[in-house]
Design a protein around this motif. Structure first.
Motif, PDB file in Angstrom:
ATOM      1  N   CYS B   6       0.822  -1.221   0.000  1.00 53.79           N
ATOM      2  CA  CYS B   6       0.000   0.000   0.000  1.00 53.79           C
ATOM      3  C   CYS B   6       0.854   1.269   0.000  1.00 53.79           C
ATOM      4  CB  CYS B   6      -0.913   0.019   1.227  1.00 53.79           C
ATOM      5  SG  CYS B   6      -1.938  -1.455   1.356  1.00 53.79           S
ATOM      6  N   HIS B  32      -1.264  -6.045  -6.798  1.00 52.85           N
ATOM      7  CA  HIS B  32      -1.512  -5.634  -5.415  1.00 52.85           C
ATOM      8  C   HIS B  32      -2.834  -4.868  -5.299  1.00 52.85           C
ATOM      9  CE1 HIS B  32      -1.121  -4.105  -1.367  1.00 52.85           C
ATOM     10  NE2 HIS B  32      -1.445  -2.902  -1.879  1.00 52.85           N
ATOM     11  N   CYS B  36      -6.072  -5.823  -2.847  1.00 51.17           N
ATOM     12  CA  CYS B  36      -6.013  -5.113  -1.569  1.00 51.17           C
ATOM     13  C   CYS B  36      -7.249  -4.236  -1.414  1.00 51.17           C
ATOM     14  CB  CYS B  36      -4.749  -4.257  -1.518  1.00 51.17           C
ATOM     15  SG  CYS B  36      -4.703  -3.151  -0.111  1.00 51.17           S
ATOM     16  N   ARG B  38      -7.745  -1.851   0.640  1.00 48.62           N
ATOM     17  CA  ARG B  38      -7.394  -0.445   0.848  1.00 48.62           C
ATOM     18  C   ARG B  38      -7.052   0.238  -0.481  1.00 48.62           C
ATOM     19  NH1 ARG B  38      -2.468   1.021   4.827  1.00 48.62           N
ATOM     20  NH2 ARG B  38      -1.973   2.932   3.692  1.00 48.62           N
ATOM     21  N   CYS B  39      -6.482  -0.502  -1.406  1.00 47.85           N
ATOM     22  CA  CYS B  39      -6.052   0.084  -2.675  1.00 47.85           C
ATOM     23  C   CYS B  39      -7.061  -0.139  -3.807  1.00 47.85           C
ATOM     24  CB  CYS B  39      -4.695  -0.465  -3.098  1.00 47.85           C
ATOM     25  SG  CYS B  39      -3.398  -0.084  -1.910  1.00 47.85           S
TER      26      CYS B  39
HETATM   27 ZN   LIG Z   1      -2.880  -1.862  -0.683  1.00 45.89          ZN
END
Ligand SMILES: [Zn+2]
Lengths: 194, 216
Positions: B6, B32, B36, B38-39
């Motif tokens: 991240c 990623h 993910c 969050r991303c």
């Molecule tokens: Zn991330």
């Protein structure tokens, strides 16, 4: 010939210089107006208005404030924002549901079409998705990803710091991506990623 | 190639979204961002950017440049409408004429304001029919029917005005008249001409108001 010289000639009454400015920038400004309003006729009218306004205020162009193209983008952007505010009430009348239905319906058509048709449909769908962004995010995204201005130029156009420019562009892209991924045809990006 | 996380993605966010990374880095960053939570929003943003960049610029509509040039290459004289009216004013010092002019300006202002044309922006050259046409071109496109009605209404206004003027000139000069017989019945009143012209005047004023309302 640089922008300052071109403008100096225009102001001195050289119509060839003015014509060259019009011919150089019309298409880009038309694209900007179209991507912002989503209406061809409106975009055409607004483009004419941009050049009229520019013509009347050409004397006030200051090369130190950026290239002529950036100045034109700034003139256009101010006009577009005025136009957006003036037509806000009209847009309120079309409900969000209508908009969403409309957004998806083009993609229901079979995907086996030639490139031109596919591009036109992509353009129309992206346009409707763009229209759902707030004007603040939309203009930032359009200026960067469609008009291909540099961050510095966008910062001059919108008169906001570069950091703010970047964050608006990225938030706008994320928002647009969230809208797009719910639409058939946009849900599997595999083909686009390397 | 180090692993993407991240922090790294956020540090290189602009380069990632615009695809300004080495191909292997781009693939790893995509992998990623996709997995993910969050991303995830940056993965959406990356896809949106790719879609947008597939778009090709539209061609400008045919004739647009020419129309722009036609509007701008022959610059209108910078004389304002007020200056022109000022010159005209000295020529028409007679009260009747002045009244007519004032009424004409007022009517024009009403009509122009109904068409959303700001009087402050009107220049002498704008009074050229071609320029007026251009100025109202857009509205006319959208509201052809209203435009047609506008012309008809103007004709009616003109007719009413002409009659009004005729009544007024009949009444002028106010020749001294003998007091009429106060007899009852069909005897015309002394101010008959005035009351007819007054009625038409009111009709005219009312009509102008309606006209403005319908055009808004
Ligand atoms: Zn991330």
């Amino acid at each position: 010939m640089d922008d300052a010289e071109l403008v100096r000639r225009c102001v001195a009454g050289d119509s060839a210089a003015w014509e060259s400015i019009v011919r150089t920038h019309t298409r880009r400004i038309y694209n900007l107006c179209y991507r912002f309003t989503g209406q061809r006729q409106e975009a055409e009218d607004l483009t004419q208005e941009v050049f009229l306004r520019m013509f009347r205020t050409l004397k006030s162009y200051d090369p130190a404030q950026g290239a002529l193209g950036v100045w034109l983008h700034r003139v256009s952007r101010n006009l577009l924002i005025d136009h957006y505010r003036a037509t806000r009430r009209d847009r309120m009348t079309s409900s969000l549901d209508d908009e969403l239905t409309h957004l998806g319906e083009k993609e229901a058509a079979p995907a086996q079409q030639d490139r031109q048709v596919a591009l036109r449909e992509l353009s129309a769908t992206l346009q409707r998705a763009l229209a759902r962004l707030s004007p603040e995010l939309r203009e930032a995204v359009v200026l960067r990803d469609l008009q291909e201005l540099e961050y510095r130029e966008i910062s001059q156009t919108l008169n906001i710091p570069e950091g703010t420019v970047k964050s608006r562009i990225n938030r706008g892209r994320a928002e647009l991506g969230r809208i797009l991924k719910r639409l058939p045809g946009f849900d599997s990006p595999e083909g686009m990623l390397q | 190639m180090t692993k993407w996380n991240c922090e790294r993605l956020e540090a290189r966010l602009d380069d990632y979204l615009e695809g300004r990374l080495a191909a292997a880095d781009l693939r790893a960053a995509d992998a990623h961002a996709r997995s993910c939570s969050r991303c995830a929003e940056w993965f959406d943003a990356r896809c949106a950017t790719l879609w947008l960049r597939r778009l090709e610029p539209l061609e400008a509509p045919p004739g647009l440049e020419t129309r722009i040039l036609a509007q701008t290459v022959a610059p209108p004289p910078r004389e304002s409408l007020w200056a022109v009216l000022g010159q005209g004013w000295t020529l028409v010092s007679q009260p009747r004429f002045a009244f007519g002019l004032a009424a004409a300006v007022f009517s024009a202002a009403l009509a122009l304001s109904a068409l959303d044309v700001s009087l402050r922006d009107v220049r002498a050259a704008d009074l050229n029919p071609a320029n007026i046409y251009r100025a109202v071109n857009r509205q006319a496109h959208q509201t052809y029917a209203r435009g047609a009605r506008f012309v008809n209404e103007l004709r009616l206004v003109y007719e009413i005005r002409t009659r009004l003027e005729a009544f007024r000139s009949d009444a002028e000069p106010p020749a001294p008249q003998p007091p009429p017989d106060p007899g009852p019945g069909e005897q015309p009143k002394p101010d008959d001409g005035n009351s007819v012209s007054g009625t038409i005047g009111w009709l005219y004023a009312y009509h102008q108001m309606t006209l403005v309302r319908t055009l808004r």
